[in-house]
Design a protein around this motif. Structure first.
Motif, mmCIF file in Angstrom:
data_model
loop_
_atom_site.group_PDB
_atom_site.id
_atom_site.type_symbol
_atom_site.label_atom_id
_atom_site.label_comp_id
_atom_site.label_asym_id
_atom_site.label_seq_id
_atom_site.Cartn_x
_atom_site.Cartn_y
_atom_site.Cartn_z
ATOM 1 N N ALA A 154 7.911 9.797 -108.499
ATOM 2 C CA ALA A 154 6.867 10.590 -107.642
ATOM 3 C C ALA A 154 7.087 11.714 -106.934
ATOM 4 O O ALA A 154 8.351 11.879 -106.776
ATOM 5 C CB ALA A 154 6.340 9.496 -106.475
ATOM 6 N N PRO A 155 6.335 12.616 -106.939
ATOM 7 C CA PRO A 155 6.532 13.979 -106.466
ATOM 8 C C PRO A 155 6.889 13.864 -104.982
ATOM 9 O O PRO A 155 6.359 12.983 -104.565
ATOM 10 C CB PRO A 155 5.499 14.962 -106.572
ATOM 11 C CG PRO A 155 4.287 13.748 -106.836
ATOM 12 C CD PRO A 155 4.899 12.499 -107.552
ATOM 13 N N SER A 156 8.093 14.599 -104.630
ATOM 14 C CA SER A 156 8.506 14.402 -103.067
ATOM 15 C C SER A 156 8.049 15.713 -102.328
ATOM 16 O O SER A 156 7.867 16.735 -102.938
ATOM 17 C CB SER A 156 9.910 14.128 -103.148
ATOM 18 O OG SER A 156 10.661 15.143 -103.760
ATOM 19 N N GLY A 157 8.150 15.628 -100.949
ATOM 20 C CA GLY A 157 8.012 16.678 -100.308
ATOM 21 C C GLY A 157 6.516 16.885 -99.579
ATOM 22 O O GLY A 157 5.597 16.358 -100.300
ATOM 23 N N PRO A 158 6.386 17.420 -98.762
ATOM 24 C CA PRO A 158 5.143 17.610 -98.127
ATOM 25 C C PRO A 158 3.975 18.217 -98.607
ATOM 26 O O PRO A 158 2.945 17.920 -98.665
ATOM 27 C CB PRO A 158 5.265 18.421 -96.693
ATOM 28 C CG PRO A 158 6.787 19.028 -96.820
ATOM 29 C CD PRO A 158 7.408 18.126 -97.816
ATOM 30 N N ALA A 159 4.349 19.379 -99.713
ATOM 31 C CA ALA A 159 3.590 19.939 -100.491
ATOM 32 C C ALA A 159 2.981 19.050 -101.473
ATOM 33 O O ALA A 159 1.706 18.974 -101.650
ATOM 34 C CB ALA A 159 4.152 21.161 -101.286
ATOM 35 N N ALA A 160 3.522 18.378 -102.119
ATOM 36 C CA ALA A 160 3.153 17.388 -103.034
ATOM 37 C C ALA A 160 2.382 16.233 -102.528
ATOM 38 O O ALA A 160 1.266 15.945 -103.047
ATOM 39 C CB ALA A 160 4.542 16.596 -103.718
ATOM 40 N N ALA A 161 2.892 15.788 -101.271
ATOM 41 C CA ALA A 161 2.053 14.803 -100.537
ATOM 42 C C ALA A 161 0.753 15.368 -100.137
ATOM 43 O O ALA A 161 -0.398 14.628 -100.260
ATOM 44 C CB ALA A 161 2.778 14.229 -99.409
ATOM 45 N N TYR A 162 0.536 16.425 -99.794
ATOM 46 C CA TYR A 162 -0.607 17.190 -99.323
ATOM 47 C C TYR A 162 -1.579 17.233 -100.537
ATOM 48 O O TYR A 162 -2.813 16.687 -100.550
ATOM 49 C CB TYR A 162 -0.320 18.523 -98.908
ATOM 50 C CG TYR A 162 -1.546 19.345 -98.443
ATOM 51 C CD1 TYR A 162 -2.388 18.888 -97.333
ATOM 52 C CD2 TYR A 162 -1.705 20.408 -99.071
ATOM 53 C CE1 TYR A 162 -3.416 19.684 -97.103
ATOM 54 C CE2 TYR A 162 -2.861 21.427 -98.831
ATOM 55 C CZ TYR A 162 -3.774 20.944 -98.039
ATOM 56 O OH TYR A 162 -4.867 21.846 -97.877
#
Length: 360
Positions: A154-162
């Protein structure tokens, strides 16, 4: 006169949107958690939009011709809104989304097909921006959120979650629509001086003005921008429109990070300096090693007249320079006050314990 509800709308271009809708003669209501008072002439509802019961109670029997959702970030928030505003409570729903839904680096599993081909086929700069149209990402076609089962990370970090949150939220509204729905996929928003809370433009203005290097990729791709007042005008236009589905919103003329720096340098009066970072590593906010600048053709064909990025950019750079000057003056004033207080305290202490004045 239309009855319009704005969810959020308490800062930056959301505030412009609220006043635009009000000044156009509409009956405007803002719904938020109550931390910000809306402008004069605008109604106010207080609720946590994540709490379905509380949201329904705050709305009561009210109905709206349109709802503009400025703060929908997750599929849960979208599902709550879909249930609460379905069944005839609103005639139209406009969600503020983002161009980050197209970012190839934020997909899980990794982006396949058209998007990955764009990324792998052009490792060097293109002679023209590679605009991405709305059909390049269909939220309803996203795979289920099972990265472990798929063998993907899964992509991690706030940018990916956004980005993923926005894609999944769009999918909730698009699947079995409960009302006519529009998702406005906005470009990077610039301008507004102090109101621009992300600090991204200020980052460039500060580094170039101070002679510090800007971190860029070796072959940065162009990206898309829109003026903060233009995106507010676009959202108001979308409220009044008859179209549905995703629509891109960006000023004409995508810019690479180096072109952006050149335009900033022209206002700052100092040439930009660069420091190259390897592909795949993080650089400055608007340096991208993957292509996903926006194609705004659908909106243009529907009748929206976009401005040109390079026409308004000097003005917003000047705003950022003024903001930096104001902050420097504020800091200098704080230091001067602290020094004056120290001197006053020191003088008072000296007078209390020192030698008595000579007799006259």
């Amino acid at each position: 006169m239309e009855r319009i509800l704005v969810i959020g709308g308490s800062r930056y271009f959301g505030k412009h949107l609220v006043t635009l809708l009000r000044d156009a003669g509409n009956e405007v209501t803002v719904l938020n958690r109550g931390s910000v008072v809306p402008p004069d002439g605008v109604g106010r509802l207080v609720a946590d939009r994540d709490d379905e019961r509380q949201l329904g109670e705050a709305l009561g029997p009210r109905t709206f011709d349109a709802v503009v959702d400025q703060v929908c970030y997750t599929p849960h928030q979208a599902a709550v809104a879909r249930r609460v505003f379905g069944g005839g409570r609103t005639g139209r729903y406009v969600m503020t989304s983002t161009m980050e839904v197209y970012d190839p680096a934020t997909f899980s599993p990794p982006l396949t097909g058209h998007g990955s081909a764009l990324l792998s086929a052009h490792p060097h700069p293109l002679p023209l921006p590679l605009p991405v149209a709305e059909e390049c990402v269909d939220p309803l076609g996203l795979p289920p959120i099972l990265p472990a089962a798929a063998g993907a990370e899964a992509p991690s970090g706030p940018a990916a979650a956004y980005a993923e949150g926005k894609r999944r939220a769009e999918a909730v509204f698009l699947r079995d629509p409960a009302f006519p729905y529009v998702s406005v996929r906005s470009a990077h928003v610039l301008g507004g001086g102090r109101a621009e809370f992300t600090g991204r433009l200020a980052h460039y203005v500060g580094r170039i003005g101070s002679g510090l290097p800007v971190d860029v990729h070796e072959h940065p791709y162009p990206t898309s921008f829109i003026h903060h007042r233009e995106i507010a005008e676009f959202l108001a236009w979308a409220v009044a429109g008859g179209f549905t589905g995703p629509v891109n919103a960006s000023s004409d003329g995508a810019l690479t990070v180096t072109r952006l720096c050149e335009l900033i340098a022209a206002r700052v009066g100092r040439p930009p300096r660069y420091r190259t970072v390897p592909r795949g590593q993080e650089a400055s906010p608007f340096s991208f090693d993957r292509p996903y600048a926006l194609d705004n053709g659908r909106a243009a064909r529907l009748g929206f007249a976009f401005t040109r990025t390079e026409d308004w950019l000097p003005e917003v750079v000047d705003e950022a320079l003024d903001q930096a000057l104001d902050q420097a003056l504020d800091q200098a004033l704080d230091v001067a006050i602290d020094v004056a207080i120290d001197v006053a305290i020191g003088g008072a202490a000296s007078g209390a314990v020192g030698e008595p004045p000579p007799a006259r």
